[in-house]
Design a protein around this motif. Structure first.
Motif, mmCIF file in Angstrom:
data_model
loop_
_atom_site.group_PDB
_atom_site.id
_atom_site.type_symbol
_atom_site.label_atom_id
_atom_site.label_comp_id
_atom_site.label_asym_id
_atom_site.label_seq_id
_atom_site.Cartn_x
_atom_site.Cartn_y
_atom_site.Cartn_z
ATOM 1 N N HIS A 153 1.131 -18.377 0.854
ATOM 2 C CA HIS A 153 0.027 -17.479 1.218
ATOM 3 C C HIS A 153 0.528 -16.097 1.613
ATOM 4 C CE1 HIS A 153 -3.772 -19.667 1.068
ATOM 5 N NE2 HIS A 153 -3.069 -20.754 1.342
ATOM 6 N N TYR A 191 2.798 -23.732 -13.064
ATOM 7 C CA TYR A 191 2.480 -22.871 -11.921
ATOM 8 C C TYR A 191 3.721 -22.686 -11.060
ATOM 9 C CZ TYR A 191 -2.238 -23.878 -13.434
ATOM 10 O OH TYR A 191 -3.373 -23.995 -14.198
ATOM 11 N N TYR A 211 -1.892 -15.953 -10.502
ATOM 12 C CA TYR A 211 -2.957 -16.909 -10.817
ATOM 13 C C TYR A 211 -4.009 -16.958 -9.709
ATOM 14 C CZ TYR A 211 -5.349 -21.202 -12.066
ATOM 15 O OH TYR A 211 -6.318 -22.120 -12.383
ATOM 16 N N ASN A 212 -3.555 -17.256 -8.501
ATOM 17 C CA ASN A 212 -4.454 -17.208 -7.337
ATOM 18 C C ASN A 212 -3.632 -16.757 -6.130
ATOM 19 O OD1 ASN A 212 -3.034 -19.462 -6.521
ATOM 20 N ND2 ASN A 212 -4.661 -20.925 -7.041
ATOM 21 N N GLN A 213 -4.181 -16.911 -4.936
ATOM 22 C CA GLN A 213 -3.507 -16.401 -3.738
ATOM 23 C C GLN A 213 -2.141 -17.023 -3.488
ATOM 24 O OE1 GLN A 213 -6.496 -17.357 -0.863
ATOM 25 N NE2 GLN A 213 -7.173 -15.233 -0.731
ATOM 26 N N THR A 214 -1.933 -18.225 -4.023
ATOM 27 C CA THR A 214 -0.704 -18.935 -3.686
ATOM 28 C C THR A 214 0.195 -19.234 -4.886
ATOM 29 O OG1 THR A 214 -1.934 -21.001 -3.908
ATOM 30 C CG2 THR A 214 -1.724 -20.098 -1.680
ATOM 31 N N HIS A 215 -0.319 -18.988 -6.091
ATOM 32 C CA HIS A 215 0.437 -19.400 -7.278
ATOM 33 C C HIS A 215 0.496 -18.334 -8.373
ATOM 34 C CE1 HIS A 215 -0.034 -23.300 -5.384
ATOM 35 N NE2 HIS A 215 0.848 -23.812 -6.235
HETATM 36 C C1 LIG Z 1 -3.917 -22.089 -6.802
HETATM 37 O O1 LIG Z 1 -3.733 -22.849 -7.977
HETATM 38 C C2 LIG Z 1 -2.890 -23.973 -7.834
HETATM 39 C C3 LIG Z 1 -2.685 -24.579 -9.210
HETATM 40 O O2 LIG Z 1 -3.893 -24.921 -9.778
HETATM 41 C C4 LIG Z 1 -3.502 -24.948 -6.836
HETATM 42 O O3 LIG Z 1 -2.636 -26.061 -6.657
HETATM 43 C C5 LIG Z 1 -3.683 -24.222 -5.509
HETATM 44 O O4 LIG Z 1 -4.336 -25.076 -4.581
HETATM 45 C C6 LIG Z 1 -4.519 -22.965 -5.702
HETATM 46 N N1 LIG Z 1 -4.527 -22.206 -4.456
HETATM 47 C C7 LIG Z 1 -5.630 -21.671 -3.944
HETATM 48 C C8 LIG Z 1 -5.480 -20.900 -2.670
HETATM 49 O O5 LIG Z 1 -6.708 -21.816 -4.448
#
Ligand SMILES: *[C@@H]1O[C@H](CO)[C@@H](O)[C@H](O)[C@H]1NC(C)=O
Ligand SMILES: *[C@@H]1O[C@H](CO)[C@@H](O)[C@H](O)[C@H]1NC(C)=O
Length: 604
Positions: free
Chosen positions: A176, A171, A152-156
């Protein structure tokens, strides 16, 4: 000795005439040479078999026991309370393989899958009871089968499951960095999974998550009848294919989804879906399946007055994978099972590998066909399929096509319009009634690159690795079957690129019991293959060169692009190593030219 034998033949026999002369002219020496030459003859016969197309005999066939004993397979045999290890997500950077299964998500270490973390994500007792009361099977259906697992993104990660016929998504936190060692379900936040995961665990979802939006081809209802391609998540209104219109989708089974750029302008990016579905009425007599490729524009936001929140750029075309029969009737492989995209230097033109089986009950067969994106684009720019009414034939549409041409993305490159919401009414009306192209997409060279018909198994999965060898680049296919085996196959050009010879290098059993291989990923970084089934997950190296034998000739005859004779053993070939020190001949598998001077290294 062996090399004498080689030297002798090498000096006196022309390369081309070797096959006819081998045993007679070469072996007129002592007993030892005779044994060696006999052995040599066997290998040459094996080679001749490949060349005659009798390629059902793999160069190496390894049982599960042999794979275990030679340390060539590591297996995770599943948890007692789980199953269905079908949903794979490879993360080479973190060196993890995420796997969605029944009530669980796993994070395996790519180096060794015995090392893993797990998330337990079952359904509540209430949900399970509701599912049971609805008449579903408590063990096989009333659980949370994970169907979507995407970065989904860098952390999820984003994950969806069937939730006992009540799809849910959430999620997963992975941190990281790999060192963070985080693998945790965000259980404070569940989302409705309708249009993302199917209700029924028997059905699949083909999905793609880009820029925070989830594209998924799936069934969006309890009965498993409302199939559609959706875009959900993100800030925009969800969008889907037209409902209850068999011209758009006709009981499809989705295989995979991919983003492929059309030009250097991201506004032209398209998402392609691969699926199989029932042939449209009148397209075929009787019930038939067709393999399909469907396209939509990434920047499609639906129509303004009509096709509101529906795709306006959806088009589909048939994928043909067939061989001419002796009686002039083609044998069609229509049941698309899996697709792999081999990326090339040009991101717009990956090579598409498709695995197909037949629909026939009498004739069991599998095939691999290869398609080029330029052929796909040509078909989408060709005539639309058209018919005047339910009792008419499908014909190529001959009339005026409205402008901008339906299927074109809103962009400065081709379209000259800003949004699908600005499309003129006649374009929308035409798009709605003409979702299919008239011409099918034919495979490269107009035929499969591989067929298997005389065996009691079928192909289910494919991944492909591009390997640099001494004499060029080769695509090595790893094909999973419904009996728990993996075939490793290389296709080698004979005279030209239009005439490919397929060589079955290895046939490996990777599960203890015969079981359908339902997921496969390949890590080039780890040089490992990961395989999933209902029973568990298996890991195996892409090559085991030492098993080919202890002589240059054996290594050379194997024609495995991963392997070369290094002077003392058959080992992994690295293209950077100095020329002439490594002996390899994938194209011809001819040890005479490559091994004959290696007198002192021969070992039997
Ligand atoms: C990634 O997505 C999750 C769920 O929406 C969010 O909580 C998290 O802050 C996001 N991480 C980044 C690095 O944007
Ligand atoms: C399944 O069993 C494992 C232990 O093998 C346990 O950790 C897990 O919680 C169980 N899962 C469910 C859904 O009960």
């Amino acid at each position: 000795m062996f090399p004498d034998c080689l030297n002798f033949s090498g000096r006196t026999i022309q390369e081309g005439s070797l096959k006819q002369h081998r045993t007679h002219s070469v072996c007129s020496m002592g007993w030892f040479s005779r044994i060696v030459c006999l052995f040599w003859g066997v290998l040459l016969t094996a080679r001749a078999n490949y060349q005659n197309g009798k390629n059902n005999v793999p160069r190496l066939k390894l049982s599960y026991k042999e794979m275990l004993e030679s340390n060539n397979v590591i297996t995770f045999n599943g948890l007692a309370n789980s199953s269905s290890y079908h949903t794979f997500l490879l993360d080479e950077e973190r060196s993890r393989l995420y796997v969605g299964a029944k009530d669980h998500i796993f994070s395996f270490n790519l180096v060794n899958i015995k090392d893993f973390q797990k998330i337990v994500w079952p359904v509540s007792y209430t949900r399970r009871d509701e599912c049971k009361w609805a008449g579903k099977d408590i063990l096989k259906e009333c659980a949370n089968f994970i169907k979507v697992l995407k970065a989904y993104n860098q952390t999820h990660l984003y994950a969806c499951g069937t939730g006992a016929f009540h799809p849910i998504c959430t999620y997963i936190e992975i941190g990281h960095h790999p060192e963070d060692n985080i693998f945790k379900l965000e259980d404070s936040h569940f989302e409705n999974g309708r249009g993302k995961s199917p209700y029924d665990p028997k059905l699949l979802t083909a999905s793609l998550l880009i820029d925070g939006e989830l594209y998924s081809g799936t069934a969006a209802d309890f009965m498993g009848r409302d199939f559609a391609i959706f875009r959900t998540l993100g800030h925009h209104h969800p969008i889907r294919t037209e409902q209850h219109d068999s011209r758009w989708l006709n009981d499809p089974r989705f295989i995979s989804a991919h983003l492929i750029p059309e030009s250097d302008n991201p506004e032209d990016d398209k998402v392609y879906f691969f699926f199989r579905e029932n042939a449209i009425d009148g397209e075929h007599t009787g019930k038939a399946t067709h393999a399909r490729i469907g396209q939509i524009c990434k920047n499609d936001f639906g129509g303004h007055r009509s096709l509101v929140n529906k795709w306006t750029t959806f088009l589909k075309a048939r994928l043909i994978c067939s061989v001419p029969g002796p009686n002039g009737i083609d044998t069609h492989f229509d049941e698309l099972q899996d697709v792999f995209l081999m990326n090339s230097k040009d991101p717009k033109n990956p090579v598409v590998y498709g695995v197909f089986t037949t629909s026939s009950n009498i004739f069991k067969g599998s095939a691999v066909c290869m398609y080029s994106m330029s052929d796909v684009r040509r078909v989408f720019l060709g005539p639309y399929a058209h018919r005047d009414g339910p009792n008419y034939q499908w014909v190529p549409y001959q009339g005026r096509v409205p402008y901008p041409r339906p299927g074109t993305c809103p962009s400065k490159t081709f379209g000259g319009f800003d949004s699908t919401k600005d499309l003129p009414d006649d374009v929308i009306t035409f798009a709605r009634s003409h979702p299919a192209m008239y011409n099918p997409v034919f495979p490269i060279n107009n035929r499969p690159i591989m067929i298997k018909t005389d065996v009691n198994y079928q192909f289910t999965q494919i991944v492909v690795d591009r390997v640099d060898a001494e004499d060029g680049q080769y695509d090595v296919m790893f094909i999973g079957t419904d009996v728990g085996t993996v075939l490793k196959v290389v296709s080698i050009p004979k005279e030209t690129w239009h005439d490919l010879e397929e060589v079955l290098l290895e046939e490996m059993t990777v599960f203890r019991e015969p079981t359908t291989i339902s997921a496969m990923e390949l890590s080039t970084k780890q040089q490992q293959l990961y395989v999933g089934s209902a029973a568990g997950v298996a890991q195996l190296p892409l090559h085991r060169c030492d098993i080919y034998g202890k002589a240059c000739a054996e290594c050379c005859l194997a024609r495995d692009p991963y392997c070369a004779w290094d002077g003392s053993s058959c080992s992994r070939y690295f293209p950077t190593a100095k020329r002439r020190t490594r002996r390899q001949d994938i194209r011809n598998g001819d040890p005479l030219t490559h091994c004959s001077d290696l007198q002192h290294h021969a070992v039997l």
